[in-house]
Design a protein around this motif. Structure first.
Motif, mmCIF file in Angstrom:
data_model
loop_
_atom_site.group_PDB
_atom_site.id
_atom_site.type_symbol
_atom_site.label_atom_id
_atom_site.label_comp_id
_atom_site.label_asym_id
_atom_site.label_seq_id
_atom_site.Cartn_x
_atom_site.Cartn_y
_atom_site.Cartn_z
ATOM 1 N N ARG A 56 0.648 -0.844 0.767
ATOM 2 C CA ARG A 56 1.323 -1.089 -0.510
ATOM 3 C C ARG A 56 1.151 0.033 -1.526
ATOM 4 N NH1 ARG A 56 2.808 -4.314 2.634
ATOM 5 N NH2 ARG A 56 3.062 -6.549 2.345
ATOM 6 N N GLY A 57 0.412 1.058 -1.163
ATOM 7 C CA GLY A 57 0.248 2.186 -2.069
ATOM 8 C C GLY A 57 1.550 2.961 -2.206
ATOM 9 N N PRO A 58 1.570 3.940 -3.084
ATOM 10 C CA PRO A 58 2.785 4.741 -3.268
ATOM 11 C C PRO A 58 3.207 5.410 -1.951
ATOM 12 C CG PRO A 58 1.120 5.300 -4.918
ATOM 13 C CD PRO A 58 0.467 4.395 -3.927
ATOM 14 N N SER A 59 4.471 5.300 -1.625
ATOM 15 C CA SER A 59 5.000 5.914 -0.407
ATOM 16 C C SER A 59 6.515 5.878 -0.470
ATOM 17 C CB SER A 59 4.532 5.153 0.839
ATOM 18 O OG SER A 59 5.076 5.732 2.011
ATOM 19 N N THR A 60 7.142 6.848 0.165
ATOM 20 C CA THR A 60 8.593 6.776 0.289
ATOM 21 C C THR A 60 8.996 5.861 1.451
ATOM 22 O OG1 THR A 60 8.631 8.821 1.558
ATOM 23 C CG2 THR A 60 9.031 8.987 -0.820
ATOM 24 N N TRP A 61 8.038 5.460 2.295
ATOM 25 C CA TRP A 61 8.314 4.397 3.265
ATOM 26 C C TRP A 61 8.344 3.092 2.485
ATOM 27 C CZ3 TRP A 61 10.079 6.067 7.583
ATOM 28 C CH2 TRP A 61 9.518 7.147 8.260
ATOM 29 N N PRO A 147 6.037 15.656 5.145
ATOM 30 C CA PRO A 147 4.606 15.651 5.476
ATOM 31 C C PRO A 147 3.881 14.438 4.893
ATOM 32 C CG PRO A 147 5.292 17.858 4.881
ATOM 33 C CD PRO A 147 6.453 16.948 4.580
ATOM 34 N N GLN A 148 4.248 14.029 3.667
ATOM 35 C CA GLN A 148 3.594 12.858 3.070
ATOM 36 C C GLN A 148 3.941 11.583 3.825
ATOM 37 O OE1 GLN A 148 1.217 12.940 0.545
ATOM 38 N NE2 GLN A 148 0.926 10.856 1.317
ATOM 39 N N LEU A 154 0.434 7.611 9.368
ATOM 40 C CA LEU A 154 -0.849 7.705 10.076
ATOM 41 C C LEU A 154 -1.889 6.772 9.459
ATOM 42 C CD1 LEU A 154 -0.991 11.550 10.771
ATOM 43 C CD2 LEU A 154 -0.599 9.706 12.441
ATOM 44 N N ALA A 155 -1.814 6.562 8.146
ATOM 45 C CA ALA A 155 -2.727 5.609 7.499
ATOM 46 C C ALA A 155 -2.448 4.189 7.987
ATOM 47 C CB ALA A 155 -2.602 5.696 5.982
ATOM 48 N N VAL A 156 -1.165 3.826 8.105
ATOM 49 C CA VAL A 156 -0.810 2.509 8.645
ATOM 50 C C VAL A 156 -1.332 2.392 10.073
ATOM 51 C CG1 VAL A 156 1.100 0.988 9.329
ATOM 52 C CG2 VAL A 156 1.219 2.257 7.163
ATOM 53 N N CYS A 157 -1.162 3.445 10.842
ATOM 54 C CA CYS A 157 -1.616 3.450 12.235
ATOM 55 C C CYS A 157 -3.132 3.255 12.321
ATOM 56 C CB CYS A 157 -1.194 4.762 12.898
ATOM 57 S SG CYS A 157 -1.395 4.792 14.688
ATOM 58 N N ALA A 158 -3.871 3.944 11.497
ATOM 59 C CA ALA A 158 -5.332 3.801 11.495
ATOM 60 C C ALA A 158 -5.732 2.376 11.124
ATOM 61 C CB ALA A 158 -5.957 4.797 10.525
ATOM 62 N N ALA A 159 -5.103 1.845 10.077
ATOM 63 C CA ALA A 159 -5.437 0.489 9.631
ATOM 64 C C ALA A 159 -5.170 -0.534 10.726
ATOM 65 C CB ALA A 159 -4.646 0.143 8.367
ATOM 66 N N PHE A 160 -4.040 -0.400 11.419
ATOM 67 C CA PHE A 160 -3.685 -1.441 12.377
ATOM 68 C C PHE A 160 -4.241 -1.216 13.767
ATOM 69 C CE2 PHE A 160 -1.539 -2.846 8.798
ATOM 70 C CZ PHE A 160 -1.679 -4.210 8.913
#
Length: 193
Positions: A56-61, A147-148, A154-160
């Motif tokens: 839920r942090g800032p992201s263009t996704w 790149p962002q 990758l953060a989503v991938c690490a979390a899940f």
């Protein structure tokens, strides 16, 4: 093997909170939430912060995109609890169950953007092989992701990849479809905190 701690290893205040949640929601507290309350200083507080930032942090996704990534990673890891939880959340976020199912079945033929398709391929490789190369990153960049966006995915991938393994290690109870839908509504309204 399910640890008994997930059923009754909490302080009185936490047990009261679980009872209130069940009373007002009409659904049991999911094991994912229970795990966060177990030893919060060691795992729970840090995991909540990291997962919240990834999802839920800032992201263009979009939130829907990130929930879809979580559902996809969960599918690759065969984690029934996480598949159902994040498929329900992605479906509510997109308001398109056919799209979500198409991606989880075959992202290569699903009607998604080239950036998301390339990103999912990179996340699949990382999830299944525990490594990625510069070539994977270049493919995602060539598909139009920034790149962002790669860092965010990758953060989503690490979390899940962490969450799905914990769900299976602790044998999270698979809830009813109605409970997963209620959980999805909660996650979309109140975030991952």
């Amino acid at each position: 093997m399910r640890l008994a701690i997930l059923n009754h290893g909490y302080r009185r205040r936490t047990k009261l909170l679980f009872a209130v949640i069940r009373l007002f929601s009409g659904h049991p507290v999911p094991d994912a939430a229970k795990l966060v309350f177990y030893r919060p200083d060691f795992y729970g507080a840090k995991a909540k912060l990291f997962t919240h930032e990834a999802m839920r942090g800032p992201s263009t996704w979009s939130v829907a995109d990130r929930e879809l990534m979580a559902a996809y990673i969960s599918t690759l890891n065969h984690s029934t609890f996480c598949i159902r939880a994040h498929t329900a959340t992605a479906t509510q976020a997109y308001k398109d169950p056919d799209l979500v199912q198409a991606v989880l079945t075959d992202p290569d033929s699903a009607p998604i953007t080239p950036q998301l398709r390339a990103t999912l391929a990179m996340l699949a490789h990382l999830t299944q092989h525990a490594t990625i190369t510069p070539a994977h990153i270049h493919q995602v960049l060539a598909a139009g992701a920034s790149p962002q966006q790669i860092k965010d995915a990758l953060a989503v991938c690490a979390a899940f990849n962490t969450t799905t393994r914990l769900a299976d290690a602790f044998a999270f109870e698979v809830l009813t479809p109605e409970s997963f839908e209620a959980g999805a509504t909660y996650l979309l309204k109140h975030r991952h905190r």
